[in-house]
Every structure is written in C-alpha cells, then in structure tokens.
Design a protein around this motif. Structure first.
Motif, PDB file in Angstrom:
ATOM      1  N   LEU A   1      48.059  29.389  42.298  1.00  0.00           N
ATOM      2  CA  LEU A   1      47.389  29.721  41.528  1.00  0.00           C
ATOM      3  C   LEU A   1      48.047  29.743  40.278  1.00  0.00           C
ATOM      4  O   LEU A   1      48.992  30.498  40.261  1.00  0.00           O
TER       5      LEU A   1
ATOM      6  N   PHE B   1      42.659  35.379  37.459  1.00  0.00           N
ATOM      7  CA  PHE B   1      43.164  34.310  37.993  1.00  0.00           C
ATOM      8  C   PHE B   1      42.142  33.603  37.930  1.00  0.00           C
ATOM      9  O   PHE B   1      41.034  33.308  37.578  1.00  0.00           O
TER      10      PHE B   1
ATOM     11  N   PRO C   1      41.363  29.604  40.110  1.00  0.00           N
ATOM     12  CA  PRO C   1      40.633  29.148  41.767  1.00  0.00           C
ATOM     13  C   PRO C   1      41.558  28.753  42.274  1.00  0.00           C
ATOM     14  O   PRO C   1      41.884  28.659  43.259  1.00  0.00           O
ATOM     15  N   GLY C   2      42.877  28.230  41.790  1.00  0.00           N
ATOM     16  CA  GLY C   2      43.720  27.632  42.282  1.00  0.00           C
ATOM     17  C   GLY C   2      43.509  25.974  42.690  1.00  0.00           C
ATOM     18  O   GLY C   2      43.151  25.790  42.338  1.00  0.00           O
TER      19      GLY C   2
ATOM     20  N   GLN D   1      40.235  37.934  47.130  1.00  0.00           N
ATOM     21  CA  GLN D   1      40.018  36.658  47.012  1.00  0.00           C
ATOM     22  C   GLN D   1      39.135  36.749  48.253  1.00  0.00           C
ATOM     23  O   GLN D   1      38.852  36.915  49.918  1.00  0.00           O
TER      24      GLN D   1
ATOM     25  N   GLU E   1      38.538  31.186  47.256  1.00  0.00           N
ATOM     26  CA  GLU E   1      38.754  30.591  45.524  1.00  0.00           C
ATOM     27  C   GLU E   1      39.709  31.272  45.571  1.00  0.00           C
ATOM     28  O   GLU E   1      40.425  31.817  46.242  1.00  0.00           O
ATOM     29  N   GLY E   2      39.954  31.655  44.646  1.00  0.00           N
ATOM     30  CA  GLY E   2      40.930  32.563  43.532  1.00  0.00           C
ATOM     31  C   GLY E   2      40.985  33.806  44.071  1.00  0.00           C
ATOM     32  O   GLY E   2      39.743  34.382  44.361  1.00  0.00           O
TER      33      GLY E   2
END
Lengths: 111, 112
Positions: free
Chosen positions: A90, A102, A104-105, B38, B42-43
């Motif tokens: 992340l 943040f 979404p990774g 979270q 998703e992040g």
C-alpha cells in the motif's frame, strides 16, 4: 479530484526476480509512504519519501528500495524476491499538515 | 517505541447490533489517533481521527474518543449494517517519525 493510484493492481513473480511497484499521489501531496500488508503480520511501515529524499525506513532488508520522482510519484523496488514477500503493498500520500490517504494497493504474489 | 493493540479475533454480529472494537496505544508525546477501514479487495480508507486528548472523531455513525488517561481510542457504532462488514485498523501517528503504527486489525462481519 483523483485519489492515490497504484500500478499494477496485481503482480506475479518467481523467487529471485525483481518487482517494481508504482504510486501516483494526490495532486499537492509531496510525501509518499509505502506499507506492506502481509498475511498474519498486519501493516508494516516500509519507506517514507519526501521531496525526493528517503526520510525513514522500516525494519526491512536493503533489497527493498525505492525512489521519488520530481512529480512526487514513487517506485518501490523489491530485489531477489522471496516467497514471504507475497503481500499487499500500500502506498499513502500526504500533503503538509494533512493526513495519509491510501491507494488501492498492489497485490504481489511470489511463486 | 510506538505501538497499537487491538482486541484479538474477528467480530461477528447481527444487523442493528452495537459494535465496539477496543484499541489501546503506547506512544511518547501526544500522537494523533486514527481508525482506518478496509473493505474487501480495497485499500485503506480513513474512517475518523482525533488529534488531541478528549477529541471525539466521528463519521458514518462511528465514533471514537481519544482518552489519554487510559491510552485508548475505542471504536463504537450504535447500529451496524451489513455494509459495515470490513477490516478495521486502529493507528497512531507520532510527529517526529511521521510513520503510522497500526494495530493488527479486526475483521467485522455483520449478518443480516
């Protein structure tokens, strides 16, 4: 306004290879943080970049490295991949006096 | 060093039930405290925050109060919905090292 974006969304590598993950910040955000979310280990701080410089790093080996570009986007590089590097990575970006937002990774799978 | 402790294990409850997730912290100085959520796949999204003692953060029906005397920041919601099913992380930010320290997270499952 676009949020934090990360690419790729998924990445599959084999042991020993290198992985490159990318993060684009929200407009106006100058700091970038990288975190690793590995199964069973929670969220671990990896690296912090601000104004193009590495400001701090977490307890990770040197094969985890990165950089920040003049447009404040950032890359995370992981060399000599190991199976335990499989995780969600992340990225978070910050504007001065604000809080971390943040992306979404990137889900990295090492086979 | 700075650390955050969340109660162990997932939380399963019925729709409209009361939710509490405990969070305690250890930090030097006066950290800011956060709850992130979270959703599946998703992040992290910032749910709420508090920057000084006795501040109450609130958002989407969730609340948490910064209690310096008990070093706690427990998350509460009076009536949960199925859409609240997610993983909830408590975190602190200590100015100086600028990194977020996270708890291990709690999986919340709300059953219709």
């Amino acid at each position: 306004e676009a949020g934090v974006t990360q690419s790729p969304t998924h990445l599959i590598k084999t042991r020993g290879q290198q992985a490159t993950l990318r993060c684009s910040p929200i407009s106006g955000h100058t700091s970038v943080y990288w975190y690793q979310q590995a199964l069973g280990l929670g969220l671990q701080f990896l690296l912090w970049y601000d104004e193009g410089e590495e400001r701090n790093r977490g307890n990770f080996p040197p094969r985890f490295s990165g950089r920040q570009f003049p447009n404040y986007s950032s890359e995370l590089n992981v060399n000599a991949l190991e199976l335990e590097d499989s995780a969600l990575y992340l990225c978070a970006t910050v504007a001065p006096q604000e809080f971390q937002y943040f992306g979404p990774g990137t889900r990295l799978l090492v086979l | 060093g700075n650390s955050v402790t969340q109660m162990e294990g997932p939380v399963t409850l019925s729709e409209e039930a009361f939710l509490t997730i405990n969070c305690t912290y250890t930090a030097t100085g006066y950290p800011s405290l956060f709850w992130y959520v979270q959703y599946p796949g998703e992040g992290l999204q910032l749910l709420l925050k508090a920057t000084k003692a006795d501040d109450k953060g609130s958002n989407k029906g969730f609340e948490a109060t910064y209690r310096k005397e008990t070093t706690s920041f427990h998350l509460e919601k009076g009536s949960v919905q199925v859409s609240d099913s997610a993983v909830y992380f408590c975190a602190l930010l200590s100015y100086g090292n600028n990194r977020l320290a996270f708890g291990k997270g709690n999986q919340v499952v709300v059953i219709p």
